[in-house]
Write a protein that holds these residues in place. Structure first.
Motif, PDB file in Angstrom:
ATOM      1  N   THR A   1      34.270  -4.814 -56.513  1.00 26.53           N
ATOM      2  CA  THR A   1      32.814  -5.020 -56.598  1.00 26.53           C
ATOM      3  C   THR A   1      32.453  -5.881 -57.805  1.00 26.53           C
ATOM      4  N   HIS A   2      33.084  -5.606 -58.933  1.00 26.85           N
ATOM      5  CA  HIS A   2      32.829  -6.347 -60.180  1.00 26.85           C
ATOM      6  C   HIS A   2      33.096  -7.843 -59.970  1.00 26.85           C
ATOM      7  N   HIS A   3      34.209  -8.164 -59.363  1.00 32.75           N
ATOM      8  CA  HIS A   3      34.533  -9.575 -59.125  1.00 32.75           C
ATOM      9  C   HIS A   3      33.543 -10.211 -58.152  1.00 32.75           C
ATOM     10  N   GLY A   4      33.116  -9.424 -57.172  1.00 30.50           N
ATOM     11  CA  GLY A   4      32.149  -9.937 -56.203  1.00 30.50           C
ATOM     12  C   GLY A   4      30.832 -10.315 -56.882  1.00 30.50           C
ATOM     13  N   VAL A   5      30.352  -9.445 -57.786  1.00 28.92           N
ATOM     14  CA  VAL A   5      29.102  -9.715 -58.504  1.00 28.92           C
ATOM     15  C   VAL A   5      29.256 -10.955 -59.390  1.00 28.92           C
ATOM     16  N   GLU A   6      30.401 -11.064 -60.028  1.00 29.37           N
ATOM     17  CA  GLU A   6      30.637 -12.250 -60.873  1.00 29.37           C
ATOM     18  C   GLU A   6      30.650 -13.520 -60.023  1.00 29.37           C
ATOM     19  N   ASP A   7      31.379 -13.483 -58.921  1.00 30.68           N
ATOM     20  CA  ASP A   7      31.493 -14.668 -58.054  1.00 30.68           C
ATOM     21  C   ASP A   7      30.138 -15.074 -57.480  1.00 30.68           C
ATOM     22  N   GLU A   8      29.388 -14.078 -57.015  1.00 32.30           N
ATOM     23  CA  GLU A   8      28.150 -14.363 -56.277  1.00 32.30           C
ATOM     24  C   GLU A   8      26.978 -14.657 -57.204  1.00 32.30           C
ATOM     25  N   HIS A   9      26.906 -13.913 -58.276  1.00 35.57           N
ATOM     26  CA  HIS A   9      25.683 -13.926 -59.084  1.00 35.57           C
ATOM     27  C   HIS A   9      25.860 -14.623 -60.436  1.00 35.57           C
TER      28      HIS A   9
ATOM     29  N   ASP B   1      36.621 -22.353 -62.828  1.00 37.92           N
ATOM     30  CA  ASP B   1      37.609 -22.549 -61.752  1.00 37.92           C
ATOM     31  C   ASP B   1      38.819 -21.642 -61.977  1.00 37.92           C
ATOM     32  N   ILE B   2      39.257 -21.561 -63.242  1.00 39.51           N
ATOM     33  CA  ILE B   2      40.413 -20.711 -63.577  1.00 39.51           C
ATOM     34  C   ILE B   2      40.071 -19.240 -63.339  1.00 39.51           C
ATOM     35  N   LEU B   3      38.893 -18.805 -63.801  1.00 40.61           N
ATOM     36  CA  LEU B   3      38.496 -17.401 -63.625  1.00 40.61           C
ATOM     37  C   LEU B   3      38.362 -17.052 -62.144  1.00 40.61           C
ATOM     38  N   ASP B   4      37.821 -18.001 -61.375  1.00 40.52           N
ATOM     39  CA  ASP B   4      37.681 -17.798 -59.936  1.00 40.52           C
ATOM     40  C   ASP B   4      39.055 -17.658 -59.269  1.00 40.52           C
ATOM     41  N   ALA B   5      39.999 -18.503 -59.695  1.00 43.78           N
ATOM     42  CA  ALA B   5      41.364 -18.404 -59.151  1.00 43.78           C
ATOM     43  C   ALA B   5      41.999 -17.071 -59.539  1.00 43.78           C
ATOM     44  N   ASP B   6      41.732 -16.610 -60.768  1.00 42.93           N
ATOM     45  CA  ASP B   6      42.223 -15.284 -61.196  1.00 42.93           C
ATOM     46  C   ASP B   6      41.742 -14.202 -60.229  1.00 42.93           C
TER      47      ASP B   6
ATOM     48  N   HIS C   1      41.083 -14.349 -57.130  1.00 43.97           N
ATOM     49  CA  HIS C   1      41.849 -14.355 -55.883  1.00 43.97           C
ATOM     50  C   HIS C   1      43.220 -13.714 -56.073  1.00 43.97           C
ATOM     51  N   VAL C   2      43.860 -14.036 -57.209  1.00 43.62           N
ATOM     52  CA  VAL C   2      45.174 -13.434 -57.482  1.00 43.62           C
ATOM     53  C   VAL C   2      45.039 -11.920 -57.620  1.00 43.62           C
ATOM     54  N   ILE C   3      44.029 -11.480 -58.378  1.00 42.46           N
ATOM     55  CA  ILE C   3      43.852 -10.042 -58.616  1.00 42.46           C
ATOM     56  C   ILE C   3      43.481  -9.331 -57.312  1.00 42.46           C
ATOM     57  N   ASP C   4      42.713  -9.992 -56.464  1.00 46.90           N
ATOM     58  CA  ASP C   4      42.373  -9.404 -55.163  1.00 46.90           C
ATOM     59  C   ASP C   4      43.636  -9.127 -54.345  1.00 46.90           C
ATOM     60  N   GLY C   5      44.588 -10.058 -54.393  1.00 44.15           N
ATOM     61  CA  GLY C   5      45.874  -9.848 -53.712  1.00 44.15           C
ATOM     62  C   GLY C   5      46.593  -8.636 -54.284  1.00 44.15           C
ATOM     63  N   LEU C   6      46.555  -8.490 -55.615  1.00 40.03           N
ATOM     64  CA  LEU C   6      47.220  -7.354 -56.260  1.00 40.03           C
ATOM     65  C   LEU C   6      46.523  -6.040 -55.908  1.00 40.03           C
ATOM     66  N   ILE C   7      45.176  -6.077 -55.764  1.00 44.09           N
ATOM     67  CA  ILE C   7      44.436  -4.878 -55.362  1.00 44.09           C
ATOM     68  C   ILE C   7      44.944  -4.389 -54.004  1.00 44.09           C
ATOM     69  N   HIS C   8      45.119  -5.314 -53.073  1.00 42.02           N
ATOM     70  CA  HIS C   8      45.594  -4.922 -51.740  1.00 42.02           C
ATOM     71  C   HIS C   8      47.029  -4.398 -51.802  1.00 42.02           C
TER      72      HIS C   8
ATOM     73  N   GLY D   1      47.995  -8.832 -66.034  1.00 44.47           N
ATOM     74  CA  GLY D   1      47.202  -9.975 -65.584  1.00 44.47           C
ATOM     75  C   GLY D   1      45.717  -9.713 -65.734  1.00 44.47           C
ATOM     76  N   LEU D   2      45.306  -8.486 -65.427  1.00 44.08           N
ATOM     77  CA  LEU D   2      43.883  -8.145 -65.505  1.00 44.08           C
ATOM     78  C   LEU D   2      43.380  -8.231 -66.943  1.00 44.08           C
ATOM     79  N   ILE D   3      44.139  -7.699 -67.883  1.00 42.00           N
ATOM     80  CA  ILE D   3      43.700  -7.709 -69.284  1.00 42.00           C
ATOM     81  C   ILE D   3      43.579  -9.149 -69.786  1.00 42.00           C
ATOM     82  N   ARG D   4      44.513 -10.003 -69.389  1.00 43.22           N
ATOM     83  CA  ARG D   4      44.419 -11.411 -69.792  1.00 43.22           C
ATOM     84  C   ARG D   4      43.157 -12.051 -69.188  1.00 43.22           C
ATOM     85  N   HIS D   5      42.891 -11.718 -67.929  1.00 42.63           N
ATOM     86  CA  HIS D   5      41.692 -12.248 -67.267  1.00 42.63           C
ATOM     87  C   HIS D   5      40.413 -11.783 -67.983  1.00 42.63           C
TER      88      HIS D   5
END
Ligand SMILES: [Fe+2]
Ligand SMILES: [Fe+2]
Length: 179
Positions: A78-86, A103-108, A110-117, A153-157
């Motif tokens: 949800t947090h990433h969704g709010v950041e991306d959208e708003h 662009d880098i944060l947005d790519a992060d 996507h990577v973290i979303d893969g790790l969530i799954h 990866g998350l802490i670096r992001h």
């Protein structure tokens, strides 16, 4: 992140954030959410290490772990969704030179979303092993390894994101940025 990407970091280093008159309610809330992800992520990963190392019984672990990993992964998504959208579109529009950073944060994300799954799948595999359809030790090892990778990866992001966004807020104010 190089200084060319984190443009305002040198002008507003982390040490001056707390107590800065432009650190408004949105920034404070958002930093608190990030700290919650660091703290809860650390607690979950530490518990998974204990399970892997045989210091805690697997069913007792699962009772503690299941609601927390669900909360953690849902909140992160949800947090990433709010950041991306708003937030990111507003911040991008404020200074086009920050585009590469976003662009880098947005790519992060996507990577973290893969790790969530993958983490959700690992947690499900452990739950299945507890019901007798798999090897608990192997599932615990896979889960702990993935949690370490994700948390690192998350802490670096989170750190990178804060060092791009908080200096922008301190420079412009939340009111001017429209957040
Ligand atoms: Fe983010
Ligand atoms: Fe964030």
């Amino acid at each position: 992140m190089p200084d060319e990407v984190a443009l305002l970091r040198a002008a507003y280093p982390r040490g001056v954030w707390e107590g800065h008159r432009h650190l408004g309610p949105m920034a404070r809330f958002w930093l608190e959410r990030h700290q919650m992800f660091r703290d809860l992520g650390g607690a979950i990963t530490g518990a998974a290490d204990q399970l892997r190392d045989g210091q805690i019984e697997a069913h007792a672990f699962m009772g503690w772990f299941a609601p927390r990993i669900n909360f953690f992964l849902n909140e992160l998504h949800t947090h990433h969704g709010v950041e991306d959208e708003h937030y990111f579109p507003l911040f991008r529009a404020a200074d086009h030179r920050l585009g590469r950073g976003f662009d880098i944060l947005d790519a992060d994300h996507h990577v973290i979303d893969g790790l969530i799954h993958e983490l959700a799948a690992d947690a499900n595999a452990l739950a299945a092993a507890l019901k007798g359809t798999g090897e608990i030790a192997r599932a615990a090892e896979t889960l702990a390894a993935r949690l370490h990778k994700t948390l690192g990866g998350l802490i670096r992001h989170l750190d990178d994101e804060e060092e791009i966004i908080i200096p922008l807020i301190l420079d412009r104010t939340e009111g001017v940025l429209g957040v």
